[in-house]
Scaffold this motif. Structure first.
Motif, PDB file in Angstrom:
ATOM      1  N   SER A   1       0.812  -1.223   0.000  1.00 38.45           N
ATOM      2  CA  SER A   1       0.000   0.000   0.000  1.00 38.45           C
ATOM      3  C   SER A   1       0.839   1.264   0.000  1.00 38.45           C
ATOM      4  O   SER A   1       0.353   2.322  -0.436  1.00 38.45           O
ATOM      5  CB  SER A   1      -0.923   0.003   1.210  1.00 38.45           C
ATOM      6  OG  SER A   1      -0.170   0.043   2.408  1.00 38.45           O
TER       7      SER A   1
ATOM      8  N   GLY B   1      -6.527  -3.205  -0.969  1.00 35.34           N
ATOM      9  CA  GLY B   1      -6.714  -2.058  -0.095  1.00 35.34           C
ATOM     10  C   GLY B   1      -5.396  -1.460   0.323  1.00 35.34           C
ATOM     11  O   GLY B   1      -4.331  -1.938  -0.041  1.00 35.34           O
TER      12      GLY B   1
ATOM     13  N   GLU C   1      -3.295  -4.016   1.997  1.00 32.35           N
ATOM     14  CA  GLU C   1      -3.246  -5.339   1.399  1.00 32.35           C
ATOM     15  C   GLU C   1      -2.950  -5.184  -0.071  1.00 32.35           C
ATOM     16  O   GLU C   1      -3.750  -4.664  -0.840  1.00 32.35           O
ATOM     17  CB  GLU C   1      -4.585  -6.062   1.586  1.00 32.35           C
ATOM     18  CG  GLU C   1      -4.564  -7.473   1.032  1.00 32.35           C
ATOM     19  CD  GLU C   1      -5.895  -8.157   1.253  1.00 32.35           C
ATOM     20  OE1 GLU C   1      -6.908  -7.460   1.300  1.00 32.35           O
ATOM     21  OE2 GLU C   1      -5.907  -9.381   1.371  1.00 32.35           O
TER      22      GLU C   1
ATOM     23  N   ARG D   1      -4.640  -9.297  -4.117  1.00 29.74           N
ATOM     24  CA  ARG D   1      -6.069  -9.514  -4.060  1.00 29.74           C
ATOM     25  C   ARG D   1      -6.366 -10.863  -3.429  1.00 29.74           C
ATOM     26  O   ARG D   1      -5.708 -11.844  -3.711  1.00 29.74           O
ATOM     27  CB  ARG D   1      -6.668  -9.453  -5.466  1.00 29.74           C
ATOM     28  CG  ARG D   1      -6.608  -8.059  -6.081  1.00 29.74           C
ATOM     29  CD  ARG D   1      -7.194  -8.061  -7.456  1.00 29.74           C
ATOM     30  NE  ARG D   1      -7.216  -6.718  -8.020  1.00 29.74           N
ATOM     31  CZ  ARG D   1      -7.628  -6.447  -9.250  1.00 29.74           C
ATOM     32  NH1 ARG D   1      -8.050  -7.404 -10.031  1.00 29.74           N
ATOM     33  NH2 ARG D   1      -7.616  -5.223  -9.692  1.00 29.74           N
TER      34      ARG D   1
ATOM     35  N   ALA E   1      -7.123   1.013   6.656  1.00 31.19           N
ATOM     36  CA  ALA E   1      -7.624   1.061   5.287  1.00 31.19           C
ATOM     37  C   ALA E   1      -8.121   2.451   4.921  1.00 31.19           C
ATOM     38  O   ALA E   1      -7.819   2.974   3.838  1.00 31.19           O
ATOM     39  CB  ALA E   1      -8.741   0.035   5.112  1.00 31.19           C
TER      40      ALA E   1
ATOM     41  N   ASP F   1     -13.932  -0.929   6.132  1.00 31.20           N
ATOM     42  CA  ASP F   1     -12.769  -1.544   5.503  1.00 31.20           C
ATOM     43  C   ASP F   1     -13.057  -1.869   4.040  1.00 31.20           C
ATOM     44  O   ASP F   1     -12.256  -1.577   3.144  1.00 31.20           O
ATOM     45  CB  ASP F   1     -12.379  -2.800   6.271  1.00 31.20           C
ATOM     46  CG  ASP F   1     -11.217  -3.537   5.632  1.00 31.20           C
ATOM     47  OD1 ASP F   1     -10.226  -2.869   5.266  1.00 31.20           O
ATOM     48  OD2 ASP F   1     -11.288  -4.774   5.495  1.00 31.20           O
TER      49      ASP F   1
ATOM     50  N   ARG G   1     -11.240  -0.092   0.761  1.00 39.22           N
ATOM     51  CA  ARG G   1     -10.491  -0.876  -0.215  1.00 39.22           C
ATOM     52  C   ARG G   1     -11.017  -0.662  -1.628  1.00 39.22           C
ATOM     53  O   ARG G   1     -10.259  -0.599  -2.595  1.00 39.22           O
ATOM     54  CB  ARG G   1     -10.556  -2.351   0.176  1.00 39.22           C
ATOM     55  CG  ARG G   1      -9.848  -2.644   1.505  1.00 39.22           C
ATOM     56  CD  ARG G   1     -10.275  -3.982   2.072  1.00 39.22           C
ATOM     57  NE  ARG G   1      -9.724  -5.093   1.294  1.00 39.22           N
ATOM     58  CZ  ARG G   1     -10.182  -6.346   1.370  1.00 39.22           C
ATOM     59  NH1 ARG G   1     -11.201  -6.629   2.164  1.00 39.22           N
ATOM     60  NH2 ARG G   1      -9.630  -7.295   0.655  1.00 39.22           N
TER      61      ARG G   1
ATOM     62  N   ARG H   1      -9.701   2.731  -2.770  1.00 35.89           N
ATOM     63  CA  ARG H   1      -8.292   2.659  -3.171  1.00 35.89           C
ATOM     64  C   ARG H   1      -8.156   2.036  -4.554  1.00 35.89           C
ATOM     65  O   ARG H   1      -7.381   2.519  -5.396  1.00 35.89           O
ATOM     66  CB  ARG H   1      -7.509   1.852  -2.133  1.00 35.89           C
ATOM     67  CG  ARG H   1      -6.013   1.671  -2.450  1.00 35.89           C
ATOM     68  CD  ARG H   1      -5.275   3.008  -2.444  1.00 35.89           C
ATOM     69  NE  ARG H   1      -3.859   2.831  -2.727  1.00 35.89           N
ATOM     70  CZ  ARG H   1      -2.904   2.770  -1.803  1.00 35.89           C
ATOM     71  NH1 ARG H   1      -3.230   2.883  -0.520  1.00 35.89           N
ATOM     72  NH2 ARG H   1      -1.640   2.633  -2.125  1.00 35.89           N
ATOM     73  N   GLU H   2      -8.889   0.974  -4.824  1.00 36.04           N
ATOM     74  CA  GLU H   2      -8.810   0.331  -6.130  1.00 36.04           C
ATOM     75  C   GLU H   2      -9.267   1.273  -7.237  1.00 36.04           C
ATOM     76  O   GLU H   2      -8.625   1.390  -8.287  1.00 36.04           O
ATOM     77  CB  GLU H   2      -9.655  -0.940  -6.148  1.00 36.04           C
ATOM     78  CG  GLU H   2      -9.549  -1.684  -7.469  1.00 36.04           C
ATOM     79  CD  GLU H   2     -10.556  -2.798  -7.590  1.00 36.04           C
ATOM     80  OE1 GLU H   2     -10.248  -3.810  -8.231  1.00 36.04           O
ATOM     81  OE2 GLU H   2     -11.661  -2.659  -7.044  1.00 36.04           O
TER      82      GLU H   2
END
Length: 530
Positions: free
Chosen positions: A257, A362, A365, A368, A427, A466, A470, A473-474
């Motif tokens: 991240s 995320g 993370e 995937r 996150a 969370d 995520r 972020r994607e």
């Protein structure tokens, strides 16, 4: 919330009507007086001497014609003056009135485009204002900057409400077409109100900072910005060593991240160096306008570099907390009954078709994780799967907590609830940092998901927060990939200019690419244009 409602007739329109009625009544009175006057004169007529009567020669004297001609001339003059005023107003009208027809209302597609543009602009204004206010607060303290802090909070409240309305609209609520149109109007109105809060305080902020014609406060502002720059330069070197240590201790997914954060921070610092030096030179040369613009660009770059370095430091602290909490979370997960994996409510209109079977990466993370268990490359989400991965070598403590908390979602207070909150905060913070330093490319979909994540986290819904973070972020990463390189000179990037445009430090709507974003709403944020 009346700024976007339909307004009635302007007050001055009634005044124009009264003037016209007065003109008409005056003309009518003059005409009636002219007609009635001979009758009243005849009723009270006295005998006329013969000599005088003979002198009339059975005709009308000149004195008898003066009054009628005067009345006619007055009526014609008033009528011509009224017509001239009406013609002139029709040609030069700039405010709403009764003569021109109102423009047609935009359709659903047009209203959606307006709402998207309003959300993105308002979000950029709030983020830029927050960055500049941090420098002003450092110099003047909390008490003297309280009015600007209050305006920023009011703008943030309006923006959060606008994003909440927009999110419901994305989910298909309300369903009635008229109500959906009103929802879009509400989004646009809320964003406009957020901008007005900031626009109202922007001139006062410049006066406090001493950014007048002589820009007396430039020296002190430069001292603050240069001090933060020097401190941040040392922190960036430390963050580079911290990230290298994290990569040795944990799995690649644990640090994915913040991959590239140190390099981007260095890029922002290079740009800040150039702009702060130019500001100092312009101030010494007696060019306060150019100096203020260069100072604001340098401040924006320093603020974003600080966010990137904070991201690395934050992740290191969260990984340490997660590693300490992981054994207890694994033990409690073994004793809890399995629960379904939390998913965000509502449809996901912006999610790609090839991501239907995968959870988005995320901020804590990198890889995937397939939602459905089993299959090639899939990881078991049972308690055994949670327990086995750390024993195989360096792992991802935050991912361990996420899967453990997901197994016993909604179980109530305990270690797993603490684990879920820790993961959700990480996150949301990671998505916030990424959007902030790439806002020149990030669209409304990612920003709306981020606002949703903040609402869910504030309500204590860690799992949903969370998941929404995520997704944000994607979507933001996808926007940045599609954006590409915003600027490239003959020899590539010039002193971090590409990063400044990507981060929204410079406003791209100006051809010289040198106008910095400043505290304020849509009408004042570009006031330092050279």
């Amino acid at each position: 919330m009346t700024s976007f409602l339909i307004r009635g007739r302007p007050r001055h329109a009634t005044a124009h009507i009264r003037v016209r009625v007065a003109h008409a009544v005056l003309g009518a009175v003059a005409g009636v007086w002219w007609l009635v006057l001979p009758v009243t004169t005849a009723a009270a007529r006295v005998p006329v001497p013969p000599a005088t009567a003979a002198g009339r020669q059975d005709g009308t004297s000149v004195a008898d014609l003066v009054l009628p001609f005067t009345a006619v001339a007055v009526v014609l003059a008033l009528a011509g003056y009224g017509r001239l005023r009406r013609t002139r107003r029709a040609r030069t009208r700039t405010t709403p009135g009764t003569v021109p027809a109102p423009p047609p209302a935009p359709g659903p597609a047009g209203s959606e485009r307006q709402a998207r543009a309003a959300l993105r602009l308002a979000d950029d204004c709030v983020r830029t204002s927050r960055e500049e206010l941090s420098f002003v607060r450092e110099r003047f303290g909390e008490q003297r900057t309280e009015p600007f802090t209050h305006a920023l909070r009011a703008a943030e409240t309006e923006l959060a409400a606008a994003f909440a309305i927009w999110r419901r609209y994305e989910q298909g609520l309300p369903q009635d077409p008229g109500a959906r149109q009103q929802a879009l109007a509400g989004v646009i109105g809320r964003c406009a109100e957020a901008g007005r809060h900031l626009d109202a305080r922007a001139p006062e902020l410049d006066r406090l900072r001493g950014f007048g014609a002589a820009a007396e406060g430039l020296g002190a502002a430069l001292v603050v910005a240069e001090g933060r720059f020097r401190e941040l330069t040392a922190r960036t070197v430390t963050a580079q060593h911290t990230l290298a240590d994290l990569r040795q201790r944990y799995a690649p997914s644990a640090t994915a991240s913040v991959s590239g954060y140190v390099e981007q921070a260095k890029d922002r610092l290079v740009f800040a160096t150039t702009r702060l030096n130019e500001a100092r030179q312009a101030a010494d040369a007696g060019d306060p306008g150019r100096a203020v613009g260069r100072l604001r660009a340098g401040e924006g770059a320093v603020a974003q570099a600080e966010l990137l370095v904070d991201g690395v430091e934050r992740l290191a602290a969260r990984l340490r907390e997660a590693a300490a909490l992981a054994p207890a979370a694994r033990t409690e997960a073994d004793t809890r009954p399995p629960a379904p994996h939390p998913t965000p409510a509502g449809p996901e209109p912006h999610r790609p078709a090839d991501a239907e079977t995968e959870a988005p990466a995320g901020p804590c993370e990198g890889a995937r994780v397939p939602v459905a268990g089993g299959g090639p490359g899939g990881r078991d989400v049972s308690a055994g799967g949670v327990r086995e991965e750390p024993d195989a070598g360096p792992g991802d403590p935050l991912d361990v907590l996420r899967r453990a908390a997901g197994r016993a979602a909604g179980a109530g207070p305990g270690v797993l609830e603490d684990a879920a909150l820790l993961v959700a905060r990480c996150a949301v913070a990671g998505a916030e940092e990424f959007v902030a330093v790439h806002r020149g490319a990030v669209g409304v979909a990612a920003r709306a998901r981020l606002a949703e994540a903040a609402r869910e986290l504030g309500a204590g819904h860690a799992g949903r927060a969370d998941a929404a973070a995520r997704q944000a972020r994607e979507l933001a990463e996808r926007d940045v990939r599609a954006y590409g390189t915003p600027y490239a000179g003959p020899d590539g990037d010039t002193a971090g200019l590409a990063g400044a445009l990507l981060g929204g430090i410079l406003l791209p709507e100006f051809p010289d690419a040198g106008t910095p974003a400043a505290f304020g709403g849509p009408t004042t944020r570009s006031r330092h244009h050279a």
